[in-house]
Enzyme design. Sequence first.
Site, PDB file in Angstrom:
ATOM      1  N   HIS A   1      -3.385  15.101 119.300  1.00 16.65           N
ATOM      2  CA  HIS A   1      -3.791  14.270 118.410  1.00 16.65           C
ATOM      3  C   HIS A   1      -3.002  13.508 118.165  1.00 16.65           C
ATOM      4  O   HIS A   1      -2.538  11.636 118.396  1.00 16.65           O
ATOM      5  CB  HIS A   1      -3.838  14.605 116.937  1.00 16.65           C
ATOM      6  CG  HIS A   1      -3.535  13.944 115.923  1.00 16.65           C
ATOM      7  ND1 HIS A   1      -5.221  13.256 115.605  1.00 16.65           N
ATOM      8  CD2 HIS A   1      -2.737  13.182 115.670  1.00 16.65           C
ATOM      9  CE1 HIS A   1      -4.801  12.286 114.840  1.00 16.65           C
ATOM     10  NE2 HIS A   1      -3.710  12.667 114.910  1.00 16.65           N
ATOM     11  N   GLU A   2      -1.215  13.596 118.184  1.00 15.90           N
ATOM     12  CA  GLU A   2      -0.354  13.051 118.052  1.00 15.90           C
ATOM     13  C   GLU A   2       0.024  12.326 118.883  1.00 15.90           C
ATOM     14  O   GLU A   2       0.200  11.070 119.670  1.00 15.90           O
ATOM     15  CB  GLU A   2       1.099  13.920 117.922  1.00 15.90           C
ATOM     16  CG  GLU A   2       1.045  14.517 116.332  1.00 15.90           C
ATOM     17  CD  GLU A   2       0.383  13.998 115.406  1.00 15.90           C
ATOM     18  OE1 GLU A   2       1.281  12.819 114.835  1.00 15.90           O
ATOM     19  OE2 GLU A   2       0.135  13.908 114.510  1.00 15.90           O
TER      20      GLU A   2
ATOM     21  N   HIS B   1      -1.622   8.782 119.813  1.00 10.48           N
ATOM     22  CA  HIS B   1      -1.359   8.085 118.561  1.00 10.48           C
ATOM     23  C   HIS B   1      -0.507   6.427 119.535  1.00 10.48           C
ATOM     24  O   HIS B   1       0.167   6.167 119.963  1.00 10.48           O
ATOM     25  CB  HIS B   1      -0.262   8.118 117.560  1.00 10.48           C
ATOM     26  CG  HIS B   1      -0.873   8.592 115.871  1.00 10.48           C
ATOM     27  ND1 HIS B   1      -2.166   8.003 115.505  1.00 10.48           N
ATOM     28  CD2 HIS B   1      -0.823  10.033 115.902  1.00 10.48           C
ATOM     29  CE1 HIS B   1      -2.748   8.716 114.393  1.00 10.48           C
ATOM     30  NE2 HIS B   1      -1.571  10.019 114.576  1.00 10.48           N
TER      31      HIS B   1
END
Length: 418
Positions: free
Chosen positions: A277-278, A281
Site C-alpha cells: 500500500h505504501e 503511493h
Amino acid sequence: MRRGLTLSVIIYFIYGLFFYWYLFMSNDIAIPEAYKGTAADPETFMNARELMLTEEYSNIKNFLYFVLIPFEWFIFFVFLIVGGSKWLQKASTTATSVSFIQTGLYFFWLSLLVNVISFPVEWLSYQISLSYNISTQATGDWINDQIIDFFVNFLLMWIMMAVLYTLIRKFKKRWWLYAWLLSVPFSLFLMFIQPVILDPLYNEFYPLQDKELEKKILSYAEQANIPADHVYEVDMSEKTNALNAYVTGIGDNSRIVLWDTTLEQLTEDEILFIMAHEIGHYVMHHIYIGIAGYLVLSFVGLYLIYRLMNLIVDRWGSYFKVTEVSDLSSLPLFLLLLGMLSFISSPAENYVSRFQEKSADMYAIEMTDNPEAAVMSFQELSRAGLSEVHPPALVKFFKYSHPTLLERINYIGETEEE
C-alpha cells in the site's frame, strides 16, 4: 475589550457544547444494517470490552480534536485585544536593533506562552491515551518529546517568520507572492532532510532485523523503482501500541519504515499488504500530487491572508492594537488566519487524500493478490488503535485523510468477490 472577550468566550463555549452534544449524545455510530455480520462489522472481530473502549476513546479523542483546533486561535485573539502582542513587540525591539533577532525573541515568547497555556490540555490527552493503553510512553520521555517539538518548531518558524516579515516590509503589495515562491524550495528541503535529520530526533531507526521479510519488501520496492537498499524498523513500542508503516522522503533520502508494533502484531502477509500500500503511493506519485496541491492551497491561502490582514488592520487595527501589517505585533493575526484557513481547507484535502488511499489499497491488492490479509490488517489496525469503523460524518469530513475502515474493508471485500 471586555465585550470582545465575553463574546469570544461565549462563542467558544457554544462551539464546544455543540460538539459534546454531537459526539456523545446525538450520534449513532452503529454500522448500517447491510454490513451487520460482515468482515466490516466490529462485532465480528472485537469483544464486548474492545467495542466499549473503542466508542469511549474515539468520542473523547474526537471531542479533544475539535475543541483544541480553535483553542490556539482563541489564545491569539485574546493576546491581540489585551495588548499583549503590542507589548511583546516593544520589548523585542527594545532588546536589539537586529530585526532577525527581534523576530526570534518575539516568536520565542509567543510560542512559549501558547505552549504553557496548552500544556494542561496536551497533558490530559496524553493521560487519556495512557489510560486506554494506546500510549505506552513514560512521562519523562513524553516531556522530552514535547521539548524537542517546541525547539524544532520554534527554529523552523523563526526562520520562516523572519523571512516573511522582511518581505512584508519591503514588498507591501506582493509579499504574499514572494513568500509563496520561497516556500516551495523550503518545503522540499524539509521533506528531503526529514528522514535523516528530523525523524531520528524522536525515535531510533535501524535496519529491519527480519532479513527474509526485508528481502520480500525490497522486491516490491524494486518493482516500483524505489531507490531503497534497506527497510528500516523504528522502535515505537516504547511510545504506543498503535500500528503504522510508511515510505518517507524524496530522492536519495527515500526510506521505507515499519513500526516495531506492526512487526509484532501483524502476520507477514498483513505486513506485506501494508508495505505494498505504501509503495503504491510512491508508484502513483501521490507525494508529488500532494506537493502540487500544497502549492495551489498555499498560493490561495497566502493571498487571502494578505487581503484579510490589510482589511482587518485598516478597520479594526486599534481594537487589535496593531498599527501596521508590517509590525511584529500582527504576527498572532497572521497565525490566527493561517490556522483558520487551514482548518477550512482540510475537508478538500482529506477528500483528495481518501481517493489516493483507496487507489493505494487497490494497488496493494493487485500486487499481493491477498485481499484476506488486507481485511485482517484493517481489523487489527482498528483493534490496536481503538479506531472507529464507522465514524460520525463531521469527524470523517474534517479528520479522516483515509477512507473509514468500514469503507476499506467493504471495497476490498467486493474486490475479493470479483
